[in-house]
Design a protein around this motif. Sequence first.
Motif, short mmCIF file in Angstrom:
data_model
loop_
_atom_site.label_atom_id
_atom_site.label_comp_id
_atom_site.label_asym_id
_atom_site.label_seq_id
_atom_site.Cartn_x
_atom_site.Cartn_y
_atom_site.Cartn_z
N TRP A 33 113.13 3.77 100.22
CA TRP A 33 112.40 4.28 99.06
C TRP A 33 112.65 3.38 97.84
N GLU A 34 113.88 2.98 97.64
CA GLU A 34 114.24 2.17 96.49
C GLU A 34 113.57 0.79 96.50
N LYS A 35 113.18 0.30 97.66
CA LYS A 35 112.54 -1.02 97.74
C LYS A 35 111.11 -0.99 97.21
N ARG A 36 110.45 0.15 97.30
CA ARG A 36 109.14 0.40 96.71
C ARG A 36 108.01 -0.53 97.18
N THR A 37 108.07 -1.01 98.43
CA THR A 37 106.93 -1.73 98.99
C THR A 37 106.23 -0.77 99.95
N THR A 93 109.69 7.62 108.11
CA THR A 93 110.32 7.76 109.43
C THR A 93 111.75 8.27 109.29
N GLU A 94 112.51 7.70 108.37
CA GLU A 94 113.91 8.11 108.21
C GLU A 94 114.02 9.55 107.71
N TYR A 95 113.20 9.94 106.75
CA TYR A 95 113.24 11.32 106.26
C TYR A 95 112.85 12.30 107.37
N LYS A 96 111.86 11.94 108.15
CA LYS A 96 111.47 12.81 109.27
C LYS A 96 112.58 12.89 110.30
N ASN A 97 113.27 11.77 110.54
CA ASN A 97 114.42 11.81 111.45
C ASN A 97 115.51 12.72 110.91
N ALA A 98 115.76 12.66 109.62
CA ALA A 98 116.75 13.56 109.01
C ALA A 98 116.36 15.02 109.24
N LEU A 99 115.09 15.31 109.09
CA LEU A 99 114.61 16.69 109.29
C LEU A 99 114.66 17.09 110.76
N ASP A 100 114.50 16.14 111.66
CA ASP A 100 114.66 16.45 113.09
C ASP A 100 116.08 16.91 113.36
N HIS A 101 117.06 16.31 112.66
CA HIS A 101 118.46 16.70 112.84
C HIS A 101 118.80 17.99 112.10
N ASP A 102 118.19 18.21 110.93
CA ASP A 102 118.51 19.38 110.12
C ASP A 102 117.27 19.82 109.34
N PRO A 103 116.40 20.63 109.96
CA PRO A 103 115.16 21.03 109.31
C PRO A 103 115.34 22.00 108.15
N THR A 104 116.56 22.46 107.93
CA THR A 104 116.80 23.38 106.82
C THR A 104 117.33 22.67 105.58
N TRP A 105 117.43 21.36 105.60
CA TRP A 105 117.94 20.60 104.47
C TRP A 105 116.77 20.17 103.59
N ALA A 106 116.77 20.56 102.35
CA ALA A 106 115.63 20.34 101.45
C ALA A 106 115.46 18.90 100.99
N LEU A 107 116.54 18.15 100.84
CA LEU A 107 116.43 16.80 100.26
C LEU A 107 115.51 15.85 101.04
N PRO A 108 115.51 15.86 102.36
CA PRO A 108 114.55 14.97 103.03
C PRO A 108 113.09 15.35 102.73
N TYR A 109 112.83 16.64 102.51
CA TYR A 109 111.48 17.04 102.10
C TYR A 109 111.15 16.47 100.72
N CYS A 110 112.13 16.49 99.81
CA CYS A 110 111.92 15.88 98.48
C CYS A 110 111.66 14.39 98.62
N GLY A 111 112.38 13.74 99.52
CA GLY A 111 112.16 12.32 99.76
C GLY A 111 110.76 12.04 100.28
N LEU A 112 110.33 12.85 101.23
CA LEU A 112 108.96 12.70 101.75
C LEU A 112 107.94 12.90 100.64
N ALA A 113 108.16 13.90 99.81
CA ALA A 113 107.23 14.17 98.71
C ALA A 113 107.13 12.95 97.79
N ASP A 114 108.27 12.37 97.44
CA ASP A 114 108.27 11.17 96.59
C ASP A 114 107.51 10.02 97.25
#
Length: 188
Positions: free
Chosen positions: A53-57, A66-87
């Motif tokens: 995300w920080e690279k912004r390309t 892909t990474e945020y979705k992988n995080a959610l595959d491991h823990d779908p109840t964690w809100a921060l990867p959803y915030c990352g996807l939204a960004d």
Amino acid sequence: AERRERGVGRGRGGRGPEARMARRPTRAGPRGGGKRQILREAYECFVRGRHYWEKRTEADLVRAITEYKNALDHDPTWALPYCGLADVYMALSGNEWWPPEHGYPKARAAAEAALNLGTGLAPAHAVIGVVKAFYDADWSGASKALAQAAALDPALPNAPYWAGMVAMNLGRFDEAEALIRRASELAP
């Protein structure tokens, strides 16, 4: 899978709570978030997502998805990867790499998913504000969502920045200048 105690907070690419948590094995969550068990694998995917995300390309933003979705595959109840996807979805449409009708609805859905977990995370409110402004043309709703983001986390630079962009679009230039100056003070 190994579980680690982590606090919840906003990702700031090396400067925020996630960066500090990486250096501490246990931490209470900021802003009353309490302690939360997060799978190590989910956390590692989330951190990689923030890195891209920080690279912004365009290519790196797609990798962040892909990474945020992988995080959610491991823990779908964690809100921060959803915030990352939204960004990421917001950035892909906002930078015109994706059509608005493709990215902005996904950004809204991801932000709402974070909020549905009961977290009240400021970044999710900020994304909803941007979508309301620049996709829905709901300037009043955008202002309310961005004000809520700023109230939840006064240190979040995105809230005054986007509130400044909304004010500028509404012709309130003095207000826009003050808000954007505030955002630059928060994230120089």
